[in-house]
Design a protein around this motif. Structure first.
Motif, PDB file in Angstrom:
ATOM      1  N   GLY A  22       0.993  -1.228  -0.051  1.00 27.85           N
ATOM      2  CA  GLY A  22       0.108  -0.031   0.077  1.00 27.85           C
ATOM      3  C   GLY A  22       0.988   1.313  -0.018  1.00 27.85           C
ATOM      4  O   GLY A  22       2.238   1.051  -0.170  1.00 27.85           O
ATOM      5  N   THR A  23       0.312   2.397   0.352  1.00 35.51           N
ATOM      6  CA  THR A  23       0.821   3.534   0.251  1.00 35.51           C
ATOM      7  C   THR A  23       1.303   4.092   1.618  1.00 35.51           C
ATOM      8  O   THR A  23       0.904   3.633   2.475  1.00 35.51           O
ATOM      9  N   VAL A  24       2.225   5.077   1.761  1.00 34.68           N
ATOM     10  CA  VAL A  24       2.518   5.706   3.070  1.00 34.68           C
ATOM     11  C   VAL A  24       1.207   6.689   3.303  1.00 34.68           C
ATOM     12  O   VAL A  24       0.957   7.491   2.634  1.00 34.68           O
ATOM     13  N   PRO A  25       0.666   6.143   4.512  1.00 32.97           N
ATOM     14  CA  PRO A  25      -0.397   6.773   4.682  1.00 32.97           C
ATOM     15  C   PRO A  25      -0.557   8.358   5.087  1.00 32.97           C
ATOM     16  O   PRO A  25       0.586   8.949   5.718  1.00 32.97           O
ATOM     17  N   LEU A  26      -1.410   9.111   4.469  1.00 32.48           N
ATOM     18  CA  LEU A  26      -1.766  10.436   4.843  1.00 32.48           C
ATOM     19  C   LEU A  26      -1.945  10.696   6.479  1.00 32.48           C
ATOM     20  O   LEU A  26      -1.594  11.655   7.279  1.00 32.48           O
ATOM     21  N   ALA A  27      -2.081   9.411   7.136  1.00 33.27           N
ATOM     22  CA  ALA A  27      -2.570   9.596   8.587  1.00 33.27           C
ATOM     23  C   ALA A  27      -1.244   9.856   9.384  1.00 33.27           C
ATOM     24  O   ALA A  27      -1.194  10.672  10.398  1.00 33.27           O
ATOM     25  N   LEU A  28       0.024   9.352   8.727  1.00 29.99           N
ATOM     26  CA  LEU A  28       1.439   9.954   9.524  1.00 29.99           C
ATOM     27  C   LEU A  28       1.347  11.290   9.627  1.00 29.99           C
ATOM     28  O   LEU A  28       2.007  11.795  10.616  1.00 29.99           O
ATOM     29  N   SER A  29       0.962  12.087   8.643  1.00 32.22           N
ATOM     30  CA  SER A  29       1.057  13.571   8.784  1.00 32.22           C
ATOM     31  C   SER A  29       0.339  14.234   9.950  1.00 32.22           C
ATOM     32  O   SER A  29       0.453  15.356  10.274  1.00 32.22           O
TER      33      SER A  29
END
Length: 907
Positions: free
Chosen positions: A453-460
């Protein structure tokens, strides 16, 4: 009649005067009372009182009872207590104290007192407490000191530089309740007579050089509550009668060379709350009877050789708060009974051979704050309800296991988690977006898994993130641009994935060069990325992340900001350095005014040279040039160093002219900090002997070390015959470790560690220099720090690149780890090639992972080194240079590990 009345009135007045003044007159003439005044004034004469804390001590006073730090008996008016703790006093403990015949408490701790211990103190039969801890006292503890103890109850000489043996006469002081000789350099065997002190409640001999066996007889301490013998060189078995006294509450034997199994007598310690045996060579199985110690709150058996299973009886320890069994050879499963330890807050079972499913059973304990199960053989799927079962967890390290499945969505319920390390497992699936609810998260390591998957926006949304490692997975897509909002980020590793697209703009990512930089264009992903796919990716018009090691060493990229921004400042500084330095005149004496010869355009300034060694004889007569261009011997990040001498015996000194005068603190702050640094004395530290201050010029005066720098010995000695041997290198490593450990013990962070700041004396001992200078700069000026980062590139801990960094001892530990690797390999911390940059710690780490450590050793040694010893030292260096500060050991632990690596053959 009138005359008679007048006479009667005068008579009455005379009687009143006599009755009110004669007692006071008699009291003031009391020779014993005058002894107290004279004794204290004589004692003061041997002291240096930099802040005039003893200004109230006036030799013309009839009574000392109102003097600072003095208390008297209200009836006898004799001095009973002298408490001068933490007043920055230096000098020696003089014989004047022996006049205080009613003294009961003498406390002079946390000063700079030097010289030897006054042996006659215990001749004061009234003395009950002696506290001389945290000073610079040297020499041996006088044997005769305890021959006549009187009513002595407590004695502390902790944190000094005392040597020699513990006097056997100590056993005659049957009134002793507490003994603290910790953190000195006491050697020899421990006298068995100490165990005859039946009234002893606390004994602390930790952090010394005591050796031999711990004598039998400890069971005679019928009143003992605390026994601390940690950090010595004791060998052999733990005394069989260690559990002879049921009332013992705390037992610490950690950091020695003890062997054998645990004595069964320990099971009788019904009141024991803490047992610490960390860092020995103890072996055997984890005894089942340990469950009988129902009062136990802390049990540390880490770094030993215990084997077998962890017994179910551990669940009986319902008061247990801390359990550390790491770095042993335990096998089997974690017993389900551990869930009964409802107060457990710290559990470390890392680096063992434990198996079974991920230990979900312990999740019933909502008090758990630290859980480390790393480097075991746990398997099974990642628990789905981890977040709801461990709501108070702050640290979770499950790396280096075989855990599979996906990261549970309930991970978002770990609202207090600060460190989450699930690396080196078999996790799959995507990074759950629920992780954004882990609002306290600082370190996130998910590397070496099978995540997709992707690097989630949640990390920001995790605004406290500082360290992120998602490397060696199968992540795809591009990075969310919102990651630029992570203002505390200093390390971001996404190497060896399938990411593409543009870097976020702003914040941490502005430290990365705007064009694609390839550190090693010939490298392949550890997943075996084909050259065709790499070629295909390179046709994208946007920045490619197929080789993203640039971000893998994000800390170095962050440092680049300082490197670029400081260039102009460095040019200016070097230009000012190149000008002729005016000679500094010195007129002689212990503490004299000196003047700098000013330029014609500058007004003349007067300053004061202060030397800490009052016993030295200085040159008399004509002015002596301290700063002479021809005597320059080096330049460092903080200034220029000159070789000079002001002593009659011609002994040379190193004079450092600080180049950051405009950033210095006020004179008062500067002097306070310098005097703190001047208090530090250790065989592996270059002592600060004095200083000079004026607004435009500050000098630091050090002992001159003739052997040159470690940097020169490693990198300038190119022939095999002249290079350092392995025993010499090991001696240097352990010397550096001891010096740093002492600095940290004194609450001083070195901050500017590098091989150029490690000097070697005539005997090859390492001497740590340039320590603590950052204390002299207000608020650690960022501009100045950037220049220091540039000068020490490669030694600087990753977290230092964060603008809001708090410098701690862990930064020094990182630099020490790099120094260890530099000494072993003979290579520089960072080496620049035509199309590549080699970071030493990463090169060595790869070699360790691939089992070719010996190939990293300096080739000039030509195989003349003990392979097992070298491998252990290298692994210790890598541990110290860990990117995660919490993973780095304390320097005191490093010293113990090094001593275990080079242990005597008989051990």
């Amino acid at each position: 009649m009138i005359i008679g009345d007048q006479w009667l009135l005068l008579l009455r007045l005379f009687i009143i005067i006599i009755t009110t003044t004669v007692p006071q007159l008699a009291h003031s003439m009391d020779p014993a009372f005058n002894d107290d005044v004279l004794g204290l004034i004589a004692f003061k004469a041997g002291l240096i009182d930099p802040y005039s804390k003893l200004a109230s001590w006036n030799q013309d006073d009839d009574s000392p009872c109102s003097w600072a730090g003095v208390r008297c008996d209200p009836w006898a008016h004799r001095v009973t207590e002298l408490a001068l703790d933490g007043l920055s006093l230096s000098g020696h403990v003089g014989h004047g104290l022996l006049r205080l015949q009613s003294l009961q408490i003498l406390s002079l701790s946390n000063n700079r007192l030097n010289g030897t211990i006054l042996p006659g103190l215990t001749s004061l039969g009234t003395l009950q407490v002696i506290n001389l801890s945290s000073n610079n006292l040297t020499g041996a503890i006088p044997e005769e000191m305890f021959g006549h103890c009187g009513s002595l109850a407590a004695v502390s000489f902790a944190m000094n530089g005392l040597t020699g043996r513990i006097p056997g006469s100590l056993s005659t002081c049957q009134t002793l309740v507490a003994i603290n000789f910790s953190m000195n350099r006491l050697s020899g065997e421990m006298p068995s007579e100490i165990w005859s002190l039946r009234g002893l409640q606390s004994i602390d001999l930790s952090e010394n050089l005591l050796e031999g066996r711990i004598p039998e007889g400890i069971g005679n301490l019928y009143n003992a509550k605390t026994v601390n013998l940690s950090g010595n060189r004791f060998s052999g078995r733990i005394p069989e009668d260690v559990g002879g006294y049921f009332g013992l509450e705390k037992l610490d034997l950690s950091g020695n060379f003890l062997s054998g199994s645990l004595p069964e007598s320990i099971r009788r310690l019904a009141s024991v709350s803490s047992i610490r045996l960390r860092g020995n060579s103890l072996s055997g199985v984890f005894p089942y009877w340990i469950g009988e110690l129902r009062s136990l709150e802390s049990l540390d058996l880490s770094r030993n050789r215990f084997f077998g299973g962890i017994p179910e009886s551990v669940g009986n320890l319902q008061q247990l708060k801390e359990l550390n069994l790491s770095m042993n050879n335990f096998t089997g499963i974690l017993p389900s009974s551990i869930s009964n330890c409802i107060d457990l807050s710290v559990l470390d079972i890392s680096h063992n051979g434990l198996t079974g499913d991920f230990p979900l059973r312990i999740f019933r304990n909502n008090n758990l704050e630290v859980l480390d199960v790393s480097s075991n053989a746990f398997s099974g799927e990642f628990p789905a309800r981890i977040g709801t079962a461990m709501i108070n967890l702050q640290y979770l390290n499950a790396s280096g296991n075989a855990i599979s499945g996906s990261i549970a969505e309930s991970i978002g319920e770990l609202r207090m988690i600060r460190v989450l390390d699930l690396s080196k497992n078999r996790l799959s699936g995507s990074i759950p977006t629920e992780i954004q609810r882990c609002s306290s998260l600082v370190y996130l390591v998910l590397s070496e898994n099978n995540l997709t998957g992707t690097v989630p926006l949640a990390l920001s949304k995790l605004f406290g993130l500082e360290y992120v490692d998602l490397s060696v997975n199968h992540l795809t897509g591009s990075l969310p641009k919102e990651l630029a909002n992570l203002t505390h980020l200093f390390y971001f590793n996404i190497s060896n994935n399938n990411l593409e697209g543009e870097l976020p703009v702003g914040g941490f990512f502005d430290t990365v060069h705007p064009k694609p930089i390839v550190l090693n264009p010939n490298s392949n992903s550890t997943r075996g990325s084909s050259s065709s796919s790499l070629s295909k990716n390179l046709h994208h018009k946007r920045i490619i992340f197929s080789i993203s090691a640039l971000i893998a060493i994000g800390a170095a990229a962050s440092i680049a900001i300082g490197v670029i921004a400081i260039t102009i400042l460095n040019i200016h500084v070097r230009s000012s350095m190149s000008r002729a330095d005016p000679p500094l005149a010195f007129s002689g004496g212990k503490e004299e005014d000196i003047s700098c010869s000013p330029s014609p355009s500058e007004p003349k300034n007067n300053g004061k040279l202060v030397m800490f060694n009052r016993d030295a004889n200085f040159m008399e007569g004509a002015a002596n040039a301290l700063l002479n261009k021809e005597s320059e011997i080096g330049r460092g990040g903080f200034g220029i160093v000159y070789r000079s001498s002001i002593y009659e015996d011609g002994r040379p000194l190193a004079i450092k002219k600080l180049t950051c005068s405009g950033l210095m603190k006020s004179r008062e702050d500067f002097e306070r900090e310098v005097k703190t640094l001047g208090k530090i004395r250790h065989p592996n530290i270059i002592p600060l002997e004095g200083y000079y201050w004026e607004p435009s010029l500050q000098l630091l005066v050090y002992e001159h070390v003739s052997g040159g720098s470690l940097h020169r010995r490693i990198h300038d000695q190119i022939t095999t015959s002249s290079c350092l041997t392995w025993p010499q290198r090991f001696k240097i490593i352990i010397g550096m470790a001891k010096g740093l450990a002492h600095l940290h013990q004194m609450k001083v962070v070195h901050y500017n560690l590098k091989s150029a700041n490690i000097l070697l004396d005539a005997s090859g001992e390492a001497r740590v220099g340039d320590f603590g200078l950052a204390r002299l700069v207000p608020a650690l000026d960022r501009c100045l720090l950037s220049s220091k980062i540039q000068s020490a590139l490669g030694y600087v801990a990753p977290e230092f690149a964060c603008r809001t960094v708090k410098i701690t001892e862990k930064c020094d530990v990182y630099g020490f780890g790099v120094l260890v690797l530099e000494v072993v390999t003979g290579r520089r911390p960072v080496e620049y090639m035509e199309d590549d940059v080699a970071v030493l710690s990463e090169v060595v780490r790869s070699a360790v992972d691939e089992g070719r450590v010996e190939g990293c050793v300096d080739g000039r040694l030509e195989g003349c080194f003990p392979a097992e010893e070298v491998v252990s030292v290298v692994k210790l260096g890598l541990l110290c240079a860990s990117p995660v500060p919490s993973s780095r050991p304390d320097m005191s632990e490093v010293v113990k590990v090094l001593e275990m690596i080079r242990r005597p053959p008989e051990s």
